[in-house]
Design an enzyme around this catalytic site. Structure first.
Site, mmCIF file in Angstrom:
data_model
loop_
_atom_site.group_PDB
_atom_site.id
_atom_site.type_symbol
_atom_site.label_atom_id
_atom_site.label_comp_id
_atom_site.label_asym_id
_atom_site.label_seq_id
_atom_site.Cartn_x
_atom_site.Cartn_y
_atom_site.Cartn_z
ATOM 1 N N GLU D 60 0.838 -1.200 0.000
ATOM 2 C CA GLU D 60 0.000 0.000 0.000
ATOM 3 C C GLU D 60 0.871 1.246 0.000
ATOM 4 O O GLU D 60 0.501 2.278 -0.569
ATOM 5 C CB GLU D 60 -0.943 0.000 1.195
ATOM 6 N N HIS D 129 -11.962 -6.971 7.566
ATOM 7 C CA HIS D 129 -12.588 -6.782 6.251
ATOM 8 C C HIS D 129 -13.913 -6.053 6.416
ATOM 9 O O HIS D 129 -14.838 -6.245 5.646
ATOM 10 C CB HIS D 129 -12.797 -8.124 5.542
HETATM 11 C C1 LIG Z 1 -1.808 -5.112 3.971
HETATM 12 C C2 LIG Z 1 -2.706 -5.992 3.187
HETATM 13 N N1 LIG Z 1 -2.978 -5.702 1.900
HETATM 14 C C3 LIG Z 1 -3.800 -6.477 1.160
HETATM 15 C C4 LIG Z 1 -4.383 -7.581 1.701
HETATM 16 C C5 LIG Z 1 -5.333 -8.463 0.859
HETATM 17 N N2 LIG Z 1 -4.704 -9.793 0.642
HETATM 18 C C6 LIG Z 1 -4.992 -10.858 1.416
HETATM 19 S S1 LIG Z 1 -4.047 -12.185 1.033
HETATM 20 C C7 LIG Z 1 -3.233 -11.344 -0.180
HETATM 21 C C8 LIG Z 1 -2.155 -12.024 -0.983
HETATM 22 C C9 LIG Z 1 -1.068 -12.598 -0.106
HETATM 23 O O1 LIG Z 1 -0.179 -13.306 -0.920
HETATM 24 P P1 LIG Z 1 1.051 -14.093 -0.287
HETATM 25 O O2 LIG Z 1 1.778 -13.184 0.659
HETATM 26 O O3 LIG Z 1 1.850 -14.674 -1.401
HETATM 27 O O4 LIG Z 1 0.412 -15.244 0.606
HETATM 28 P P2 LIG Z 1 -0.431 -16.482 0.055
HETATM 29 O O5 LIG Z 1 -1.883 -16.110 0.164
HETATM 30 O O6 LIG Z 1 -0.031 -16.750 -1.364
HETATM 31 O O7 LIG Z 1 -0.104 -17.624 0.961
HETATM 32 C C10 LIG Z 1 -3.711 -10.038 -0.288
HETATM 33 C C11 LIG Z 1 -3.238 -9.044 -1.271
HETATM 34 C C12 LIG Z 1 -4.097 -7.866 3.058
HETATM 35 N N3 LIG Z 1 -4.645 -8.928 3.668
HETATM 36 N N4 LIG Z 1 -3.273 -7.058 3.767
#
Ligand SMILES: Cc1ncc(C[n+]2csc(CCOP(=O)(O)OP(=O)(O)O)c2C)c(N)n1
Ligand SMILES: Cc1ncc(C[n+]2csc(CCOP(=O)(O)OP(=O)(O)O)c2C)c(N)n1
Ligand SMILES: [Mg+2]
Ligand SMILES: [Mg+2]
Lengths: 358, 324, 358, 324
Positions: D60, D129
């Site tokens: 962000e 959320h």
């Molecule tokens: C600060 C923040 N920004 C956006 C989100 C929305 N979001 C939830 S999971 C995710 C992707 C996470 O990807 P990764 O770190 O690769 O973990 P994975 O789900 O693949 O295990 C996002 C963008 C969030 N939870 N927190």
């Protein structure tokens, strides 16, 4: 790094030397995790639970790491690691109750499903904001070091999290203050729809450790013994005062990001199929069969056991009532301040008025 | 009893707590050899060593995020944010994590963290060395917010904050740091949180202030007396959870309410107090509650004395409210 | 990397081939910057201005970089780079007025001293929060690229800033989206009292670029020609679509962090003395004398010119009134909303009432 | 005229603006192929390409910080923050930079940035959320805050926000995304910022709401009518700078004021409105202003319908205020 060869034999130079029983236990835990996952996914489809975020395809990365840690070591989860919590003996019933947010949920339905924790199992609390747990793991390890305790801390996070503020701060503090922290990066190929290639310009995520002068390794995250070996090595370094280690676990998210996701919108099935062939479960199964410690019958029996167990829990969970409304107003502070006493009283009154109303 | 200014009292509070409890550590930018840019932690590293008085890299995310981890282990870290204007890079850790950890683990984990940070204007700090962001934290359920106005309270409140099992934002009025001295006991003592203090009894107008503006409100109250207006002045000391009863009791008596703060007016804590007073004491109100605050602009430099709600702006508000 | 040898000659393999006039111009700008610095420091001691943050010892890093950029390239400053702004022709009087926050200050005394900017000179606004300008530089360069303009963007920041959130995000975005951004890290040895060795576990700051797969170089920041060479190379790469470059400029903060600082509390004089021997001004002067383009007389004459110039400006600034009180309430939004009209009216009334009062 | 739900109207607003102005780009996590987790940007990448509909890394700070840089160059970026609960890692860029750039450069630079973000509860999103952080941005001088309640307003307000030369936080009520449909013109039009709208004229109680809670307030107002209480309901639409005259005019008529919002009560925007109404219309007030809001706790999951200020909690507040 890969330990389990395609033919099921082990690379003798890399064999970490786990006993058959240990490996069988690991395999059973991986299967159990997947069976539970599968059941929860169905429940969500059926509208019986609101949400689930699973670990399909990532079980080796999660369980291999959990098994390599010692009892006194802490696990700081992202949100896909409930398998590690169950590995440590967390009651499945309690987990399912949490999935339902019912009166049996240890946090009274205050968080979305899959936001587990347990002090008894040295497992911190799952939090939705990406990356925030990583500095906690550093602080926790730092505290253990300051207090002269033989503990280290393993923190899970994804490929996407490497772009977060908290990753940068945590890696830097861990390296500067040499905290016994193990950074476990589950590179499962995607951050929701964003592939790892779009997340960073580097070819690997292990490269990022160089910015902090932190030792790093990169292993096949679908090879549970390779994961075990790398994580145990990090534990040894940490406990010998060698400070933090970064371990990239190369795996793949075979399912959607969560039950809310539709991966067909951003990746094609060929990619998924090719990774399905690297599924950690069959690979370990093959190895166990090679060792003569496993067969189809044992396998289907065990799956049945796990499925029955989870179905039992589900049945029990669905009979439990919602948590008391009062639980909305407690645990904000150690003791409830006046303004929350007021708000609780008004909420209860409104609820009762309502009941009379209807 | 020794005389101490605000800096010395806070320094002393840290020293006596660190002597008594090995789990208390101080961490932040330049808190070691330099003793902090305001010298609040001066000398601590000599007594307690670099393991307990920690110069960190330049990252508020790290300072707060790792401190939360220490607190989860059972330690009692005291993090310093060099200026409250610079707390925002670590804002997420306070708002998303420290404030919610107890709730989301039903008390299995909690975060006994204290965040010390100088706030407020009057030292020619301009836009980024003068802010008063308290309302952002008051809005965040799970955080406590403290703001002492004098050395005695500062020591007692800081000790109480460090011993408190919830995360506390401890805002230090930098304008007062060396401005006043008073007798402060050497030994350990607490000033309980969430207890406001009537610093000037009066019958006609209730005035609430805290931190550096308390002195301005006091001066205005004294001057108001010359005009025959009798002001009851309350030092809030703890902003959240607030001692609302103390305020409402006073307003029920006076029927008039004026609140003073440096932060911009809109969505500042003053608005919340006006709303609560109006809700709780509507029938007693004989005049519209008044807010005397910073303006809804960034904090200026050259005109900072016009921006701040100094006595000369508080006085007319007190008189007009009394005579409404 | 070093270009100017200790004997004042240039390493023929590295000589960037600047003309004598160019180098003299650079030297004069460096001297002017230092003379202005020195004057402002005195004014602060005398209580005539509130604050000053200078660039003593870092002039080569700042001017060398500024000179290597093209007219159309942007400079995104930290807070020590006013020398670069003056190099681009910003009026000294305007700068001094800003130091006084008087009616001549372009921002009406709204920020602390040394918070300059100028759209005309393609120089963004100095901001106190560390690191926040770095993503701006990436976005600015990204915009230039999207708009098909031949511009690149150089951003200054310190060694301490490499620990900030914004550094991590900016480096990653620049590398992923290949923006024409030049990251100029002034490693002057300290973040206030924290030495670079305590800021990171790496031996150099250039190593950090590896985490983003960004090309990096590390040069003697007190050697103005080495700086020029490295930055010009980065400009060429950026304008040829090669994307971002990280340049570590190894220098030393000979003075205090700012006029509010007391460096004796955290570093000893030997260290300062040894770095004083690497002062960029004498080094360049020696080179120019070697080239027969400079001598003591020219030097003292030029210093006098600069000193007179700044004294003139100071005299003029001290005669100017404070900005109008109205300026506190403008420029919050494009047009002044009702609530600010009210507040302005009340502030003016209070001020007038006061005047009558006294 | 086509019927659109909120998602389609916002999508359409982005599409028509991007067609008209090449300087408008959309950026954020998963906004490309996936079309955002709520599918608001679905299809845009196909029409405008990956250079204008940008899937960013997970930061962000980067999404907002680089967008500010683009805006400083003269572009008009529209950044998406996937959930407003996740805006905090980029909070510093909004509060320290976007909001103050015009002021600290006397207008030489400005930041025409729009930050789109879904907010609020009601979709079983729990603690992270469901949040409604608007008051944090209203407190920050230099930011504008918009919150549409219906598709027509959403399109017009978003277009006005993108064309506005100041940074705008555009909060989208995710609970309303697919809940209602209405006719929305295909062409470009603006709904001016800072103009509230009376959606239900009435004489006895003034009720102010916005976003998803407008529908709850409306239902409560209709039901109040059954009890003989005639409510005037105002949809704020732009939260800051607020159309205070519209509110005060109504309160001067009704003498009664109720404000509804999802955010926690303390230091929420409701308190600010109560304070301003009390200051401006004190002599007209015949009952204490009331706030019906979220509670001062983190946002719960199982009991989210108890937490939210739904019609059943608004109704008694309206009636009690009318009968005070
Ligand atoms: C600060 C923040 N920004 C956006 C989100 C929305 N979001 C939830 S999971 C995710 C992707 C996470 O990807 P990764 O770190 O690769 O973990 P994975 O789900 O693949 O295990 C996002 C963008 C969030 N939870 N927190
Ligand atoms: C976010 C933030 N935290 C803390 C500060 C206080 N501060 C001002 S300058 C500084 C040190 C910066 O060091 P460096 O980045 O090396 O730049 P230098 O001053 O050495 O040029 C600090 C900690 C700040 N301005 N912003
Ligand atoms: Mg991932
Ligand atoms: Mg430095």
């Amino acid at each position: 790094m890969q330990v389990i060869r395609d033919d099921g034999t082990l690379d003798p130079n890399l064999d970490p030397g786990l006993s058959v029983d240990q490996v069988v236990a690991l395999y059973k835990a991986m299967v159990r995790t997947r069976v539970v996952d599968d059941r929860l996914e169905r429940l969500q489809r059926q509208g019986r639970i609101a949400f689930h975020v699973g670990s399909l395809g990532e079980e080796a990365a999660i369980l291999g790491a959990a098994a390599a840690l010692r009892e006194q070591d802490w696990i700081v989860p992202c949100y896909r690691e409930v398998g590690a919590l169950l590995w440590r003996g967390y009651p499945l019933q309690q987990y399912v109750d949490h999935m339902y947010g019912n009166a049996g949920d240890p946090i009274h339905g205050r968080q979305m499903p899959d936001h587990t924790f347990s002090r008894a199992h040295r497992y911190l609390s799952v939090s939705a904001p990406i990356g925030t747990q990583i500095p906690h793991a550093v602080g926790l390890a730092w505290a253990a070091k300051k207090r002269g305790l033989d503990e280290c801390v393993a923190v899970f996070f994804g490929d996407g999290a490497t772009s977060a503020n908290d990753f940068h701060a945590a890696m830097n503090f861990a390296a500067v203050f040499e905290t016994p922290t193990i950074f476990l990066c589950r590179n499962n190929g995607y951050a929701i729809s964003v592939p790892t290639e779009a997340q960073t310009a580097t070819r690997t995520l292990a490269e990022k450790a160089a910015a902090y002068r932190m030792p790093a390794s990169r292993v096949d995250g679908n090879d549970v013994l390779a994961v075990w070996r790398a994580v145990r090595a990090a534990v040894v370094r940490a406990t010998q005062g060698g400070g933090p280690t970064f371990v990239e676990l190369v795996t793949y998210r075979l399912g959607g990001h969560s039950t809310s996701d539709d991966p067909r919108l951003y990746r094609d099935s060929d990619e998924v199929d090719s990774w399905a062939r690297a599924d950690p479960l069959p690979r370990l199964q093959k190895h166990l069969e090679h060792r003569g410690a496993w067969n189809e019958e044992l396998d289907s029996d065990w799956r049945k056991v796990c499925d029955t167990e989870v179905r039992e829990c589900v049945r029990a969970s669905e009979e439990k009532p919602a948590p008391a409304l009062e639980t909305v107003f407690s645990d904000v502070y150690a003791s409830q301040p006046a303004h929350l006493q007021d708000q609780q009283a008004r909420a209860l009154a409104a609820r009762d008025a309502d009941r009379e109303g209807s | 009893m020794p005389e101490m200014n605000l800096v010395q009292a806070i320094q002393n509070a840290l020293a006596v707590t660190m002597r008594a409890d090995p789990d208390v550590v101080v961490m932040g930018e330049d808190v070691g050899k330099l003793g902090g840019v305001f010298r609040v932690t001066q000398g601590l590293v000599d007594e307690f060593g670099a393991d307990r008085v920690i110069d960190t890299p330049l990252s508020e995310t790290g300072i707060l995020g790792t401190a939360i981890g220490m607190a989860l282990h059972g330690m009692r870290p005291v993090s310093e944010i060099q200026f409250s204007d610079f707390i925002y890079p670590g804002f997420d850790q306070l708002v998303s994590e420290a404030s919610k950890y107890r709730y989301r683990t039903a008390g299995e984990f909690h975060v006994p963290l204290v965040v010390r940070t100088p706030y407020g204007g009057g030292i020619r700090g301009g836009q980024y060395h003068s802010q008063s962001p308290e309302s952002l934290f008051i809005h965040t359920a799970g955080l406590k917010v403290v703001c002492p106005s004098n050395p005695f309270d500062a020591k007692g409140l800081l000790i109480a904050s460090i011993r408190d099992d919830d995360p506390v934002l401890f805002f230090e009025p930098k304008r007062v740091y060396r401005a006043i001295k008073m007798e402060v006991p050497e030994e350990v003592y607490e000033v309980p949180l969430s207890e406001a203090k009537v610093v000037r009894p009066g019958g006609q107008v209730t005035c609430v202030a805290w931190g550096a503006m308390l002195y301005e409100a006091y001066a205005a109250a004294e001057e108001a007396a010359q005009h025959g207006v009798d002001v009851e002045l309350i030092d809030l000391r703890t902003l959240w959870p607030v001692d609302l009863d103390a305020i409402v009791t006073s307003v029920q008596k006076t029927g008039r309410f004026v609140v003073v703060h440096e932060a911009p007016q809109t969505c500042g804590f003053g608005g919340e107090l006006v709303a609560r007073v109006t809700e709780r004491a509507f029938v007693h109100l004989q005049a519209p509650p008044r807010r005397v605050t910073g303006y809804d602009t960034p904090f200026p430099l050259t005109h900072e004395r016009e921006y701040l709600p100094l006595a000369r702006r508080i006085l007319p508000a007190l008189i007009e409210t009394a005579r409404f």
